[in-house]
Motif scaffolding. Structure first.
Motif, PDB file in Angstrom:
ATOM      1  N   MET A   1       0.815  -1.207   0.000  1.00  0.00           N
ATOM      2  CA  MET A   1       0.000   0.000   0.000  1.00  0.00           C
ATOM      3  C   MET A   1       0.855   1.267   0.000  1.00  0.00           C
ATOM      4  SD  MET A   1      -3.180   1.091   2.448  1.00  0.00           S
ATOM      5  CE  MET A   1      -4.112  -0.374   2.047  1.00  0.00           C
ATOM      6  N   ILE A   2       1.904   1.313   0.814  1.00  0.00           N
ATOM      7  CA  ILE A   2       2.735   2.528   0.833  1.00  0.00           C
ATOM      8  C   ILE A   2       3.493   2.670  -0.484  1.00  0.00           C
ATOM      9  CG2 ILE A   2       4.757   1.539   1.981  1.00  0.00           C
ATOM     10  CD1 ILE A   2       5.055   4.284   3.426  1.00  0.00           C
ATOM     11  N   MET A   3       3.886   1.553  -1.090  1.00  0.00           N
ATOM     12  CA  MET A   3       4.552   1.631  -2.398  1.00  0.00           C
ATOM     13  C   MET A   3       3.656   2.329  -3.410  1.00  0.00           C
ATOM     14  SD  MET A   3       7.661   0.108  -2.629  1.00  0.00           S
ATOM     15  CE  MET A   3       7.765  -0.551  -4.271  1.00  0.00           C
ATOM     16  N   ASP A   4       2.360   2.074  -3.340  1.00  0.00           N
ATOM     17  CA  ASP A   4       1.419   2.695  -4.266  1.00  0.00           C
ATOM     18  C   ASP A   4       1.263   4.196  -4.038  1.00  0.00           C
ATOM     19  OD1 ASP A   4       0.978   0.302  -5.559  1.00  0.00           O
ATOM     20  OD2 ASP A   4      -0.873  -0.149  -4.472  1.00  0.00           O
ATOM     21  N   THR A   5       1.696   4.705  -2.870  1.00  0.00           N
ATOM     22  CA  THR A   5       1.583   6.141  -2.599  1.00  0.00           C
ATOM     23  C   THR A   5       2.840   6.913  -2.998  1.00  0.00           C
ATOM     24  OG1 THR A   5       2.498   6.128  -0.334  1.00  0.00           O
ATOM     25  CG2 THR A   5       0.132   5.641  -0.585  1.00  0.00           C
ATOM     26  N   LEU A   6       3.912   6.200  -3.337  1.00  0.00           N
ATOM     27  CA  LEU A   6       5.179   6.866  -3.623  1.00  0.00           C
ATOM     28  C   LEU A   6       5.139   7.615  -4.944  1.00  0.00           C
ATOM     29  CD1 LEU A   6       7.705   4.071  -2.570  1.00  0.00           C
ATOM     30  CD2 LEU A   6       6.910   6.035  -1.228  1.00  0.00           C
ATOM     31  N   SER A   7       5.932   8.678  -5.017  1.00  0.00           N
ATOM     32  CA  SER A   7       6.070   9.418  -6.274  1.00  0.00           C
ATOM     33  C   SER A   7       6.687   8.494  -7.315  1.00  0.00           C
ATOM     34  CB  SER A   7       6.963  10.640  -6.070  1.00  0.00           C
ATOM     35  OG  SER A   7       8.299  10.229  -5.824  1.00  0.00           O
ATOM     36  N   MET A   8       6.539   8.855  -8.567  1.00  0.00           N
ATOM     37  CA  MET A   8       7.060   8.038  -9.656  1.00  0.00           C
ATOM     38  C   MET A   8       8.565   7.789  -9.487  1.00  0.00           C
ATOM     39  SD  MET A   8       6.219   6.365 -12.338  1.00  0.00           S
ATOM     40  CE  MET A   8       4.632   7.031 -12.779  1.00  0.00           C
ATOM     41  N   PHE A   9       9.290   8.795  -9.022  1.00  0.00           N
ATOM     42  CA  PHE A   9      10.738   8.662  -8.826  1.00  0.00           C
ATOM     43  C   PHE A   9      11.051   7.501  -7.882  1.00  0.00           C
ATOM     44  CE2 PHE A   9      14.510   9.700  -6.301  1.00  0.00           C
ATOM     45  CZ  PHE A   9      15.467   9.643  -7.293  1.00  0.00           C
ATOM     46  N   TYR A  10      10.456   7.520  -6.689  1.00  0.00           N
ATOM     47  CA  TYR A  10      10.712   6.453  -5.712  1.00  0.00           C
ATOM     48  C   TYR A  10      10.137   5.120  -6.190  1.00  0.00           C
ATOM     49  CZ  TYR A  10      12.563   9.487  -2.076  1.00  0.00           C
ATOM     50  OH  TYR A  10      13.342  10.344  -1.355  1.00  0.00           O
TER      51      TYR A  10
ATOM     52  N   GLU B   1       9.658   3.922  -9.206  1.00  0.00           N
ATOM     53  CA  GLU B   1      10.488   3.306 -10.243  1.00  0.00           C
ATOM     54  C   GLU B   1      11.737   2.652  -9.661  1.00  0.00           C
ATOM     55  OE1 GLU B   1      11.267   6.532 -12.903  1.00  0.00           O
ATOM     56  OE2 GLU B   1       9.541   6.065 -14.163  1.00  0.00           O
ATOM     57  N   LYS B   2      12.308   3.277  -8.658  1.00  0.00           N
ATOM     58  CA  LYS B   2      13.541   2.749  -8.065  1.00  0.00           C
ATOM     59  C   LYS B   2      13.263   1.550  -7.158  1.00  0.00           C
ATOM     60  CE  LYS B   2      15.784   6.269  -9.760  1.00  0.00           C
ATOM     61  NZ  LYS B   2      15.058   6.500 -10.984  1.00  0.00           N
ATOM     62  N   MET B   3      12.111   1.539  -6.500  1.00  0.00           N
ATOM     63  CA  MET B   3      11.831   0.515  -5.501  1.00  0.00           C
ATOM     64  C   MET B   3      11.025  -0.670  -6.018  1.00  0.00           C
ATOM     65  SD  MET B   3      11.253   2.687  -2.044  1.00  0.00           S
ATOM     66  CE  MET B   3      11.749   1.374  -0.960  1.00  0.00           C
TER      67      MET B   3
ATOM     68  N   GLU C   1      15.633   5.739   1.980  1.00  0.00           N
ATOM     69  CA  GLU C   1      16.690   6.666   2.397  1.00  0.00           C
ATOM     70  C   GLU C   1      17.923   6.543   1.508  1.00  0.00           C
ATOM     71  OE1 GLU C   1      16.962   5.735   6.639  1.00  0.00           O
ATOM     72  OE2 GLU C   1      15.991   7.661   7.009  1.00  0.00           O
ATOM     73  N   ARG C   2      18.258   5.328   1.101  1.00  0.00           N
ATOM     74  CA  ARG C   2      19.402   5.132   0.202  1.00  0.00           C
ATOM     75  C   ARG C   2      19.147   5.781  -1.153  1.00  0.00           C
ATOM     76  NH1 ARG C   2      21.842  -0.393  -0.494  1.00  0.00           N
ATOM     77  NH2 ARG C   2      23.429   0.922  -1.398  1.00  0.00           N
ATOM     78  N   ILE C   3      17.917   5.708  -1.632  1.00  0.00           N
ATOM     79  CA  ILE C   3      17.564   6.356  -2.893  1.00  0.00           C
ATOM     80  C   ILE C   3      17.738   7.860  -2.773  1.00  0.00           C
ATOM     81  CG2 ILE C   3      15.632   6.896  -4.440  1.00  0.00           C
ATOM     82  CD1 ILE C   3      14.685   3.966  -3.904  1.00  0.00           C
TER      83      ILE C   3
ATOM     84  N   ARG D   1      20.805  12.838  -4.036  1.00  0.00           N
ATOM     85  CA  ARG D   1      21.615  14.003  -3.629  1.00  0.00           C
ATOM     86  C   ARG D   1      23.029  13.940  -4.210  1.00  0.00           C
ATOM     87  NH1 ARG D   1      21.212  13.525   2.221  1.00  0.00           N
ATOM     88  NH2 ARG D   1      19.072  12.924   2.282  1.00  0.00           N
ATOM     89  N   LYS D   2      23.556  12.719  -4.370  1.00  0.00           N
ATOM     90  CA  LYS D   2      24.903  12.549  -4.908  1.00  0.00           C
ATOM     91  C   LYS D   2      24.927  12.540  -6.429  1.00  0.00           C
ATOM     92  CE  LYS D   2      26.923  10.101  -1.017  1.00  0.00           C
ATOM     93  NZ  LYS D   2      27.618   8.876  -0.574  1.00  0.00           N
ATOM     94  N   GLY D   3      23.768  12.714  -7.063  1.00  0.00           N
ATOM     95  CA  GLY D   3      23.699  12.778  -8.512  1.00  0.00           C
ATOM     96  C   GLY D   3      23.794  11.427  -9.195  1.00  0.00           C
ATOM     97  N   LYS D   4      23.415  10.375  -8.509  1.00  0.00           N
ATOM     98  CA  LYS D   4      23.507   9.017  -9.058  1.00  0.00           C
ATOM     99  C   LYS D   4      22.387   8.682 -10.034  1.00  0.00           C
ATOM    100  CE  LYS D   4      26.960   7.663  -6.395  1.00  0.00           C
ATOM    101  NZ  LYS D   4      28.233   7.187  -6.880  1.00  0.00           N
ATOM    102  N   PHE D   5      21.333   9.508 -10.079  1.00  0.00           N
ATOM    103  CA  PHE D   5      20.191   9.241 -10.942  1.00  0.00           C
ATOM    104  C   PHE D   5      20.024  10.378 -11.941  1.00  0.00           C
ATOM    105  CE2 PHE D   5      18.909   7.482  -6.740  1.00  0.00           C
ATOM    106  CZ  PHE D   5      18.966   6.137  -7.077  1.00  0.00           C
ATOM    107  N   ASN D   6      19.686  10.019 -13.166  1.00  0.00           N
ATOM    108  CA  ASN D   6      19.308  11.009 -14.163  1.00  0.00           C
ATOM    109  C   ASN D   6      17.826  11.256 -13.983  1.00  0.00           C
ATOM    110  OD1 ASN D   6      21.829  11.167 -15.329  1.00  0.00           O
ATOM    111  ND2 ASN D   6      21.420   9.452 -16.685  1.00  0.00           N
ATOM    112  N   TYR D   7      17.477  12.300 -13.268  1.00  0.00           N
ATOM    113  CA  TYR D   7      16.072  12.549 -12.932  1.00  0.00           C
ATOM    114  C   TYR D   7      15.785  14.019 -13.095  1.00  0.00           C
ATOM    115  CZ  TYR D   7      11.844  13.094 -10.159  1.00  0.00           C
ATOM    116  OH  TYR D   7      10.575  13.396  -9.748  1.00  0.00           O
ATOM    117  N   VAL D   8      14.737  14.306 -13.848  1.00  0.00           N
ATOM    118  CA  VAL D   8      14.263  15.683 -14.009  1.00  0.00           C
ATOM    119  C   VAL D   8      12.878  15.727 -13.376  1.00  0.00           C
ATOM    120  CG1 VAL D   8      13.641  17.478 -15.636  1.00  0.00           C
ATOM    121  CG2 VAL D   8      15.550  15.954 -16.138  1.00  0.00           C
ATOM    122  N   ALA D   9      12.686  16.607 -12.425  1.00  0.00           N
ATOM    123  CA  ALA D   9      11.400  16.723 -11.746  1.00  0.00           C
ATOM    124  C   ALA D   9      10.318  17.107 -12.743  1.00  0.00           C
ATOM    125  CB  ALA D   9      11.483  17.752 -10.636  1.00  0.00           C
TER     126      ALA D   9
END
Length: 90
Positions: free
Chosen positions: A40-49, A51-53, A69-71, A76-84
């Motif tokens: 259920m909580i997975m279904d509430t996550l933004s597309m960014f989270y 997709e990763k989880m 938290e790792r995501i 923050r470290k720039g490990k993902f190519n993500y545009v809001a």
């Protein structure tokens, strides 16, 4: 219904969001199973989270929080190519 409609606030860490969500889930009678809460909580996550989880599917709620938290650290470290997205629903 409230659990399905919750979303992470911009100024809130993933851990804070998960804790707020879990506190509300704790009020459900009869109590939810761990797997049900994770799904259920997975279904509430933004597309960014989401997709990763989605490929990770944690076995416990604690693992879900750790993964989230790792995501965030990776982001923050720039490990993902993500545009809001400009769509507020995302």
């Amino acid at each position: 219904m409230q659990l399905h409609n919750m979303c992470k606030r911009d100024n809130e860490s993933f851990k804070e969001y998960a804790q707020r969500w879990r506190n509300l889930a704790g009020q459900v009678v009869p109590p939810m199973m761990e797997r049900e809460m994770i799904t259920m909580i997975m279904d509430t996550l933004s597309m960014f989270y989401y997709e990763k989880m989605i490929g990770y599917m944690p076995s416990s709620f604690v693992d879900l929080v750790y993964g989230g938290e790792r995501i965030k650290v990776g982001q923050r470290k720039g490990k993902f190519n993500y545009v809001a997205s400009t769509n507020p629903g995302n």
